[in-house]
Motif scaffolding. Sequence first.
Motif, PDB file in Angstrom:
ATOM      1  N   ALA A  54      48.030 -11.274 -29.400  1.00 18.95           N
ATOM      2  CA  ALA A  54      49.071 -10.363 -28.901  1.00 18.95           C
ATOM      3  C   ALA A  54      50.381 -10.527 -29.668  1.00 18.95           C
ATOM      4  CB  ALA A  54      49.285 -10.593 -27.408  1.00 18.95           C
ATOM      5  N   VAL A  55      50.723 -11.750 -30.047  1.00 17.72           N
ATOM      6  CA  VAL A  55      51.978 -11.993 -30.768  1.00 17.72           C
ATOM      7  C   VAL A  55      52.008 -11.218 -32.092  1.00 17.72           C
ATOM      8  CG1 VAL A  55      51.209 -14.125 -31.905  1.00 17.72           C
ATOM      9  CG2 VAL A  55      53.641 -13.769 -31.425  1.00 17.72           C
ATOM     10  N   SER A  56      50.856 -11.055 -32.735  1.00 20.52           N
ATOM     11  CA  SER A  56      50.800 -10.294 -33.987  1.00 20.52           C
ATOM     12  C   SER A  56      51.063  -8.814 -33.732  1.00 20.52           C
ATOM     13  CB  SER A  56      49.441 -10.469 -34.666  1.00 20.52           C
ATOM     14  OG  SER A  56      49.262 -11.801 -35.069  1.00 20.52           O
ATOM     15  N   PHE A  57      50.431  -8.265 -32.705  1.00 17.47           N
ATOM     16  CA  PHE A  57      50.668  -6.853 -32.383  1.00 17.47           C
ATOM     17  C   PHE A  57      52.140  -6.618 -32.071  1.00 17.47           C
ATOM     18  CE2 PHE A  57      46.095  -7.161 -31.568  1.00 17.47           C
ATOM     19  CZ  PHE A  57      45.656  -6.068 -32.310  1.00 17.47           C
ATOM     20  N   ARG A  58      52.754  -7.544 -31.333  1.00 13.08           N
ATOM     21  CA  ARG A  58      54.178  -7.416 -30.995  1.00 13.08           C
ATOM     22  C   ARG A  58      55.029  -7.415 -32.263  1.00 13.08           C
ATOM     23  NH1 ARG A  58      59.048  -9.103 -29.936  1.00 13.08           N
ATOM     24  NH2 ARG A  58      60.013  -8.758 -27.922  1.00 13.08           N
ATOM     25  N   LYS A  59      54.725  -8.303 -33.200  1.00 11.86           N
ATOM     26  CA  LYS A  59      55.479  -8.395 -34.458  1.00 11.86           C
ATOM     27  C   LYS A  59      55.366  -7.093 -35.245  1.00 11.86           C
ATOM     28  CE  LYS A  59      53.808 -10.739 -37.975  1.00 11.86           C
ATOM     29  NZ  LYS A  59      53.383 -11.809 -38.892  1.00 11.86           N
ATOM     30  N   TRP A  60      54.163  -6.538 -35.331  1.00 17.44           N
ATOM     31  CA  TRP A  60      53.960  -5.306 -36.092  1.00 17.44           C
ATOM     32  C   TRP A  60      54.663  -4.119 -35.428  1.00 17.44           C
ATOM     33  CZ3 TRP A  60      48.129  -6.710 -35.883  1.00 17.44           C
ATOM     34  CH2 TRP A  60      47.873  -7.777 -36.757  1.00 17.44           C
ATOM     35  N   ILE A  61      54.614  -4.067 -34.116  1.00 18.94           N
ATOM     36  CA  ILE A  61      55.292  -2.986 -33.388  1.00 18.94           C
ATOM     37  C   ILE A  61      56.799  -3.114 -33.546  1.00 18.94           C
ATOM     38  CG2 ILE A  61      55.774  -2.086 -31.071  1.00 18.94           C
ATOM     39  CD1 ILE A  61      52.757  -2.840 -30.453  1.00 18.94           C
ATOM     40  N   ALA A  62      57.319  -4.329 -33.424  1.00 22.46           N
ATOM     41  CA  ALA A  62      58.757  -4.554 -33.590  1.00 22.46           C
ATOM     42  C   ALA A  62      59.214  -4.100 -34.974  1.00 22.46           C
ATOM     43  CB  ALA A  62      59.090  -6.028 -33.362  1.00 22.46           C
ATOM     44  N   ALA A  63      58.413  -4.372 -36.003  1.00 20.09           N
ATOM     45  CA  ALA A  63      58.767  -3.950 -37.360  1.00 20.09           C
ATOM     46  C   ALA A  63      58.800  -2.429 -37.468  1.00 20.09           C
ATOM     47  CB  ALA A  63      57.775  -4.535 -38.366  1.00 20.09           C
ATOM     48  N   ALA A  64      57.853  -1.762 -36.818  1.00 21.14           N
ATOM     49  CA  ALA A  64      57.813  -0.291 -36.857  1.00 21.14           C
ATOM     50  C   ALA A  64      58.987   0.328 -36.110  1.00 21.14           C
ATOM     51  CB  ALA A  64      56.496   0.218 -36.285  1.00 21.14           C
ATOM     52  N   LEU A  65      59.453  -0.355 -35.066  1.00 17.56           N
ATOM     53  CA  LEU A  65      60.536   0.187 -34.242  1.00 17.56           C
ATOM     54  C   LEU A  65      61.921  -0.214 -34.741  1.00 17.56           C
ATOM     55  CD1 LEU A  65      59.072  -0.440 -30.665  1.00 17.56           C
ATOM     56  CD2 LEU A  65      59.025   1.680 -32.000  1.00 17.56           C
ATOM     57  N   ALA A  66      62.005  -1.258 -35.547  1.00 14.89           N
ATOM     58  CA  ALA A  66      63.300  -1.793 -35.991  1.00 14.89           C
ATOM     59  C   ALA A  66      64.159  -0.708 -36.631  1.00 14.89           C
ATOM     60  CB  ALA A  66      63.082  -2.940 -36.972  1.00 14.89           C
ATOM     61  N   GLY A  67      65.377  -0.583 -36.138  1.00 13.74           N
ATOM     62  CA  GLY A  67      66.306   0.401 -36.658  1.00 13.74           C
ATOM     63  C   GLY A  67      66.044   1.815 -36.179  1.00 13.74           C
ATOM     64  N   ARG A  68      65.021   1.999 -35.372  1.00 11.94           N
ATOM     65  CA  ARG A  68      64.662   3.347 -34.917  1.00 11.94           C
ATOM     66  C   ARG A  68      64.827   3.547 -33.420  1.00 11.94           C
ATOM     67  NH1 ARG A  68      61.665   1.466 -38.732  1.00 11.94           N
ATOM     68  NH2 ARG A  68      61.560   2.636 -40.652  1.00 11.94           N
ATOM     69  N   ILE A  69      64.761   2.452 -32.679  1.00 11.72           N
ATOM     70  CA  ILE A  69      64.822   2.542 -31.224  1.00 11.72           C
ATOM     71  C   ILE A  69      65.367   1.219 -30.700  1.00 11.72           C
ATOM     72  CG2 ILE A  69      62.460   1.740 -30.858  1.00 11.72           C
ATOM     73  CD1 ILE A  69      62.172   3.901 -28.688  1.00 11.72           C
ATOM     74  N   ARG A  70      66.119   1.254 -29.621  1.00 13.56           N
ATOM     75  CA  ARG A  70      66.774   0.048 -29.112  1.00 13.56           C
ATOM     76  C   ARG A  70      65.911  -0.746 -28.130  1.00 13.56           C
ATOM     77  NH1 ARG A  70      72.191  -1.208 -29.502  1.00 13.56           N
ATOM     78  NH2 ARG A  70      72.519   0.867 -30.298  1.00 13.56           N
ATOM     79  N   GLU A  71      65.108  -0.054 -27.333  1.00  9.23           N
ATOM     80  CA  GLU A  71      64.233  -0.750 -26.394  1.00  9.23           C
ATOM     81  C   GLU A  71      62.985   0.084 -26.136  1.00  9.23           C
ATOM     82  OE1 GLU A  71      65.729  -1.099 -22.307  1.00  9.23           O
ATOM     83  OE2 GLU A  71      67.438   0.097 -22.950  1.00  9.23           O
ATOM     84  N   ALA A  72      61.899  -0.632 -25.845  1.00  9.27           N
ATOM     85  CA  ALA A  72      60.634   0.068 -25.638  1.00  9.27           C
ATOM     86  C   ALA A  72      59.659  -0.799 -24.861  1.00  9.27           C
ATOM     87  CB  ALA A  72      60.014   0.448 -26.982  1.00  9.27           C
ATOM     88  N   ASP A  73      58.872  -0.140 -24.055  1.00  8.16           N
ATOM     89  CA  ASP A  73      57.738  -0.751 -23.362  1.00  8.16           C
ATOM     90  C   ASP A  73      56.503   0.020 -23.815  1.00  8.16           C
ATOM     91  OD1 ASP A  73      59.565  -2.240 -21.948  1.00  8.16           O
ATOM     92  OD2 ASP A  73      59.376  -1.094 -20.102  1.00  8.16           O
ATOM     93  N   LEU A  74      55.468  -0.705 -24.210  1.00  4.01           N
ATOM     94  CA  LEU A  74      54.237  -0.035 -24.556  1.00  4.01           C
ATOM     95  C   LEU A  74      53.053  -0.962 -24.354  1.00  4.01           C
ATOM     96  CD1 LEU A  74      53.537   0.111 -28.304  1.00  4.01           C
ATOM     97  CD2 LEU A  74      55.756  -0.645 -27.547  1.00  4.01           C
ATOM     98  N   ALA A  75      51.881  -0.355 -24.321  1.00  2.00           N
ATOM     99  CA  ALA A  75      50.652  -1.110 -24.128  1.00  2.00           C
ATOM    100  C   ALA A  75      49.721  -0.863 -25.307  1.00  2.00           C
ATOM    101  CB  ALA A  75      49.965  -0.694 -22.831  1.00  2.00           C
ATOM    102  N   VAL A  76      48.991  -1.921 -25.664  1.00  2.00           N
ATOM    103  CA  VAL A  76      47.977  -1.842 -26.707  1.00  2.00           C
ATOM    104  C   VAL A  76      46.663  -2.257 -26.052  1.00  2.00           C
ATOM    105  CG1 VAL A  76      47.191  -2.751 -28.927  1.00  2.00           C
ATOM    106  CG2 VAL A  76      49.655  -2.454 -28.495  1.00  2.00           C
ATOM    107  N   ARG A  77      45.624  -1.473 -26.265  1.00  2.00           N
ATOM    108  CA  ARG A  77      44.299  -1.814 -25.725  1.00  2.00           C
ATOM    109  C   ARG A  77      43.316  -1.826 -26.887  1.00  2.00           C
ATOM    110  NH1 ARG A  77      41.338  -2.261 -21.071  1.00  2.00           N
ATOM    111  NH2 ARG A  77      39.256  -1.331 -21.038  1.00  2.00           N
ATOM    112  N   ILE A  78      42.615  -2.936 -27.017  1.00  2.00           N
ATOM    113  CA  ILE A  78      41.589  -3.074 -28.045  1.00  2.00           C
ATOM    114  C   ILE A  78      40.249  -2.806 -27.363  1.00  2.00           C
ATOM    115  CG2 ILE A  78      40.648  -4.533 -29.869  1.00  2.00           C
ATOM    116  CD1 ILE A  78      43.755  -4.056 -29.971  1.00  2.00           C
ATOM    117  N   VAL A  79      39.525  -1.792 -27.846  1.00  3.88           N
ATOM    118  CA  VAL A  79      38.310  -1.339 -27.169  1.00  3.88           C
ATOM    119  C   VAL A  79      37.087  -1.422 -28.085  1.00  3.88           C
ATOM    120  CG1 VAL A  79      39.638   0.224 -25.684  1.00  3.88           C
ATOM    121  CG2 VAL A  79      38.623   1.098 -27.796  1.00  3.88           C
TER     122      VAL A  79
END
Length: 160
Positions: A24-49
Amino acid sequence: MTKGPIRLDVAVGYAVPRKGIPAAVSFRKWIAAALAGRIREADLAVRIVGAKEGRSFNHHYRGKDYATNVLSFPAELPEGLPKGVKLPMLGDLVLCAPVVAREAREQGKTLAAHYAHLTVHGTLHLLGWDHEDAREAECMEQLEREILAGLGLPDPYIER
């Protein structure tokens, strides 16, 4: 562009065995990089199926009868959210583990690099980016390259 740290809440659910799938820590890091400078706060869910659930999602929401690598489900407008759920709900990502693994092998990429790319790609979709025409695709791909390079990852569009 938004400056400063973002407040990010990422819930990662594994509907398949976790062996070989990033933490999960890796997914969080990748999402944070995608959001950096674009949005101030976010809640989201990732599901691996698995393939069955991935195919079901893709069929139900896109009318395509096969499992795909990543699906993005942007959050509805506030009036469409359940009572008590407030924005900054960004949305959900669904990644299909067998498809991601197969593509990584076929494309000669590490599994982690492919998950990183698809997570960034899906997160950009949650922000409204798309690739419906050649110009949009070129812009989105360039942004993905920049985000991944910032993470020390190779260009995902170079054939290996």
